[in-house]
Design a protein around this motif. Structure first.
Motif, PDB file in Angstrom:
ATOM      1  N   SER A   1       2.057   3.519   3.872  1.00  0.00           N
ATOM      2  CA  SER A   1       1.810   2.419   2.953  1.00  0.00           C
ATOM      3  C   SER A   1       3.112   1.672   2.713  1.00  0.00           C
ATOM      4  CB  SER A   1       1.258   2.951   1.628  1.00  0.00           C
ATOM      5  OG  SER A   1      -0.035   3.505   1.809  1.00  0.00           O
ATOM      6  N   PHE A   2       3.002   0.434   2.246  1.00  0.00           N
ATOM      7  CA  PHE A   2       4.211  -0.340   1.985  1.00  0.00           C
ATOM      8  C   PHE A   2       3.969  -1.330   0.859  1.00  0.00           C
ATOM      9  CE2 PHE A   2       1.926  -3.338   4.594  1.00  0.00           C
ATOM     10  CZ  PHE A   2       2.331  -4.589   4.142  1.00  0.00           C
ATOM     11  N   ASP A   3       5.053  -1.763   0.240  1.00  0.00           N
ATOM     12  CA  ASP A   3       5.058  -2.871  -0.715  1.00  0.00           C
ATOM     13  C   ASP A   3       6.157  -3.819  -0.248  1.00  0.00           C
ATOM     14  OD1 ASP A   3       3.297  -1.323  -2.604  1.00  0.00           O
ATOM     15  OD2 ASP A   3       5.115  -0.107  -2.742  1.00  0.00           O
ATOM     16  N   ARG A   4       5.874  -5.116  -0.271  1.00  0.00           N
ATOM     17  CA  ARG A   4       6.887  -6.076   0.181  1.00  0.00           C
ATOM     18  C   ARG A   4       6.894  -7.274  -0.760  1.00  0.00           C
ATOM     19  NH1 ARG A   4       8.312  -6.528   6.512  1.00  0.00           N
ATOM     20  NH2 ARG A   4      10.407  -7.401   6.259  1.00  0.00           N
TER      21      ARG A   4
ATOM     22  N   ILE B   1       8.811   1.404   1.754  1.00  0.00           N
ATOM     23  CA  ILE B   1       7.924   2.177   2.628  1.00  0.00           C
ATOM     24  C   ILE B   1       7.539   3.447   1.892  1.00  0.00           C
ATOM     25  CG2 ILE B   1       7.645   3.233   4.903  1.00  0.00           C
ATOM     26  CD1 ILE B   1      10.632   1.009   4.317  1.00  0.00           C
ATOM     27  N   ARG B   2       6.251   3.744   1.843  1.00  0.00           N
ATOM     28  CA  ARG B   2       5.763   4.884   1.072  1.00  0.00           C
ATOM     29  C   ARG B   2       4.890   5.790   1.929  1.00  0.00           C
ATOM     30  NH1 ARG B   2       2.017   3.560  -1.983  1.00  0.00           N
ATOM     31  NH2 ARG B   2       1.677   1.342  -1.567  1.00  0.00           N
ATOM     32  N   ALA B   3       4.749   7.045   1.486  1.00  0.00           N
ATOM     33  CA  ALA B   3       3.751   7.922   2.090  1.00  0.00           C
ATOM     34  C   ALA B   3       2.368   7.298   1.864  1.00  0.00           C
ATOM     35  CB  ALA B   3       3.836   9.316   1.481  1.00  0.00           C
ATOM     36  N   TYR B   4       1.495   7.470   2.818  1.00  0.00           N
ATOM     37  CA  TYR B   4       0.212   6.771   2.813  1.00  0.00           C
ATOM     38  C   TYR B   4      -0.649   7.128   1.605  1.00  0.00           C
ATOM     39  CZ  TYR B   4      -4.563   5.534   4.069  1.00  0.00           C
ATOM     40  OH  TYR B   4      -5.839   5.033   4.050  1.00  0.00           O
ATOM     41  N   SER B   5      -1.238   6.098   1.012  1.00  0.00           N
ATOM     42  CA  SER B   5      -2.288   6.276   0.007  1.00  0.00           C
ATOM     43  C   SER B   5      -3.345   5.206   0.256  1.00  0.00           C
ATOM     44  CB  SER B   5      -1.730   6.154  -1.414  1.00  0.00           C
ATOM     45  OG  SER B   5      -1.111   4.901  -1.609  1.00  0.00           O
ATOM     46  N   SER B   6      -4.558   5.510  -0.067  1.00  0.00           N
ATOM     47  CA  SER B   6      -5.690   4.658   0.314  1.00  0.00           C
ATOM     48  C   SER B   6      -5.645   3.294  -0.363  1.00  0.00           C
ATOM     49  CB  SER B   6      -7.001   5.365  -0.043  1.00  0.00           C
ATOM     50  OG  SER B   6      -8.093   4.494   0.134  1.00  0.00           O
ATOM     51  N   HIS B   7      -6.185   2.293   0.341  1.00  0.00           N
ATOM     52  CA  HIS B   7      -6.299   0.955  -0.222  1.00  0.00           C
ATOM     53  C   HIS B   7      -7.336   0.890  -1.340  1.00  0.00           C
ATOM     54  CE1 HIS B   7      -9.364   1.245   2.940  1.00  0.00           C
ATOM     55  NE2 HIS B   7     -10.068   0.393   2.221  1.00  0.00           N
ATOM     56  N   GLU B   8      -8.066   1.992  -1.549  1.00  0.00           N
ATOM     57  CA  GLU B   8      -9.029   2.024  -2.653  1.00  0.00           C
ATOM     58  C   GLU B   8      -8.338   1.825  -3.989  1.00  0.00           C
ATOM     59  OE1 GLU B   8     -12.358   2.299  -2.487  1.00  0.00           O
ATOM     60  OE2 GLU B   8     -12.260   2.263  -0.305  1.00  0.00           O
ATOM     61  N   ALA B   9      -7.011   2.063  -4.029  1.00  0.00           N
ATOM     62  CA  ALA B   9      -6.251   1.945  -5.283  1.00  0.00           C
ATOM     63  C   ALA B   9      -6.341   0.546  -5.870  1.00  0.00           C
ATOM     64  CB  ALA B   9      -4.792   2.325  -5.050  1.00  0.00           C
ATOM     65  N   TRP B  10      -6.482  -0.503  -5.018  1.00  0.00           N
ATOM     66  CA  TRP B  10      -6.558  -1.859  -5.562  1.00  0.00           C
ATOM     67  C   TRP B  10      -7.950  -2.493  -5.402  1.00  0.00           C
ATOM     68  CZ3 TRP B  10      -2.599  -0.928  -1.819  1.00  0.00           C
ATOM     69  CH2 TRP B  10      -2.947  -1.242  -0.506  1.00  0.00           C
TER      70      TRP B  10
END
Length: 479
Positions: A353-356, A385-394
């Motif tokens: 996962s990532f945030d930019r 850059i992050r360890a993977y987490s599902s897009h269900e979060a948003w």
């Protein structure tokens, strides 16, 4: 003992001292020509009284500090001569007693008991001693190793072999869903809202992203024109597995078979400077400055040194969340664009996962960006850059939150600080999931090659046999 005799002992100790190796060679002292010539009693002799104490006291003054001592082949039948070893050399890391005649555990008590324990010992050699050889002869090698490991909690090597700690030497198997904790879920007071784009034509944002990410994936050098000449770029890696992803077992699921192939090292140390995680960064101002890349050329060079990626922004748009709105910066109004999502890392094809966060400005007429067909120019680019987490979060709707997760106390966080990354994060994750104390948690991870899920499976196998003091007290965690 006279001053003259003390000087002779000092001379002899210096003859046997190797400062480069921090090694004091006290082998075969009974046959030493210097001691015989000056009629000095060997510290290993049954008739010796204070000689060993004198030698260890002199050794305590050596610089650099002594790390290794060999007392091999001295015909020692008792450990009495080592009574003061821990007192004068408490930081001794390596000790060889090879080829002596120690026959019982009581002889080891001189260096493993409460008064004389070598509390920082990392390596011990007992090959050739009756107590060790008899255990091997009677097929009790494992019991011998376990007993030594119990007496010396810091020991890493025994008789030339790595120490395997009792409790974490059971064969491991893939963790099943039954071993993963299941917890109750509750919701935040506010719902997750859809992506927020305001104050700007949405097509400018979408056109930028749809062009940017394919180039980032396939031709990073072609991004040179879209970055302003004074642009900044930095990246940081967050190695912790998010609690929700951990509960759902995303990193051990058969749906994601490549997750175990991922490695953090290229993100932590790559990019011509390494991860810019200021909360965990060591190295002072130099590290802080070298992880911030100034100018479009340096930014693109740093990106080119990072692992390959594949962002499927066109095929699976639901796996990305974009917010964009104007921000005032001095006299100028620019555009803040944040994007959360996921990518496949090459060559493993594991998912991260990532945030930019981009700060964009309208591309000036005549600029390289405008001439290359870009509507905007990048002023600032921050990548996490992050360890993977599902897009269900948003996903729009109620936001689930993990209830009951343990949180570390300030004291526990401080105790973990000396560890480098990613070991520190792995240790914290295992401690929060198992409540193991730091010694047992480190042993569990080491014996499972620092693979967190293997360590968890191993813990589930042996937890019924672990002593009560293997676990941290409640005050190690926040109430």
């Amino acid at each position: 003992m006279s001053e003259k005799v003390i000087d002779l002992w000092k001379e002899w100790v210096n003859q046997r001292w190797n400062p480069e190796a921090k090694f004091l060679n006290l082998e075969r002292m009974n046959q030493d020509a210097f001691l015989k010539r000056h009629r000095l009693t060997s510290p290993a002799s049954p008739d010796a009284s204070k000689e060993a104490q004198v030698v260890f006291k002199i050794a305590s003054k050596l610089r650099p500090e002594v790390e290794t001592i060999s007392l091999a082949h001295n015909d020692l039948v008792s450990g009495r001569m080592m009574t003061t070893l821990a007192h004068y050399l408490p930081k001794l890391a390596n000790l060889s007693l090879e080829g002596n005649k120690l026959s019982g555990w009581k002889e080891i008590d001189y260096i493993s008991g409460k008064r004389g324990r070598l509390s920082q010992l990392r390596e011990l050699v007992l090959v050739g001693n009756p107590m060790r050889e008899l255990e091997y002869k009677n097929n009790r090698a494992q019991q011998y190793k376990s007993e030594i490991a119990r007496r010396f909690p810091t020991l890493e090597m025994l008789d030339g072999e790595p120490v395997t700690r009792v409790g974490f030497d059971a064969p491991t198997s893939a963790p099943s869903s039954s071993t993963r904790p299941h917890a109750k879920l509750s919701s935040f007071a506010w719902n997750m809202e859809p992506p927020f784009i305001a104050g700007v034509d949405g097509s400018i944002v979408s056109n930028f992203l749809m062009r940017y990410f394919p180039l980032f994936d396939n031709q990073r050098g072609a991004l040179l024109d879209v970055y302003a000449p004074d642009a900044t770029f930095s990246f940081s890696a967050n190695t912790a597995i998010p609690p929700r992803a951990r509960i759902e077992g995303l990193h051990v699921s058969k749906e994601f078979p490549n997750q175990r192939k991922l490695e953090w090292a290229p993100w932590l140390s790559g990019g011509l400077g390494g991860s810019r995680n200021l909360d965990r960064m060591t190295g002072g101002l130099q590290k802080v400055t070298q992880t911030l890349h100034l100018g479009n050329e340096q930014a693109v060079k740093a990106m080119a040194d990072l692992p390959g990626t594949r962002h499927d922004v066109a095929g699976t748009p639901e796996k990305f969340s974009v917010d964009a709105f104007p921000v005032k910066q001095g006299e100028r109004t620019n555009l803040l664009v944040t994007i959360h999502g996921q990518f496949s890392e090459l060559p493993s094809h594991g998912i991260r996962s990532f945030d930019r966060s981009f700060i964009l400005a309208i591309a000036p007429e005549g600029s390289r960006a405008k001439q290359s067909g870009w509507d905007v120019v990048i002023l600032s680019d921050q990548l996490v850059i992050r360890a993977y987490s599902s897009h269900e979060a948003w996903r729009p709707g109620p936001m689930r939150v993990q209830a009951g997760d343990l949180l570390p106390s300030p004291g526990l966080q401080e105790a973990l600080k000396p560890l480098p990354e990613p070991q520190r994060t792995l240790m914290l994750d295992l401690v929060l999931r198992t409540r193991l104390n730091l010694q047992f948690a480190e042993e569990c991870l080491k014996n499972n090659d620092w693979d967190l899920e293997r360590a968890m499976a191993n813990f589930e196998q042996v937890k019924a046999n672990l002593p009560a003091d293997a676990y941290l007290p409640q005050d190690a965690f926040l109430p």
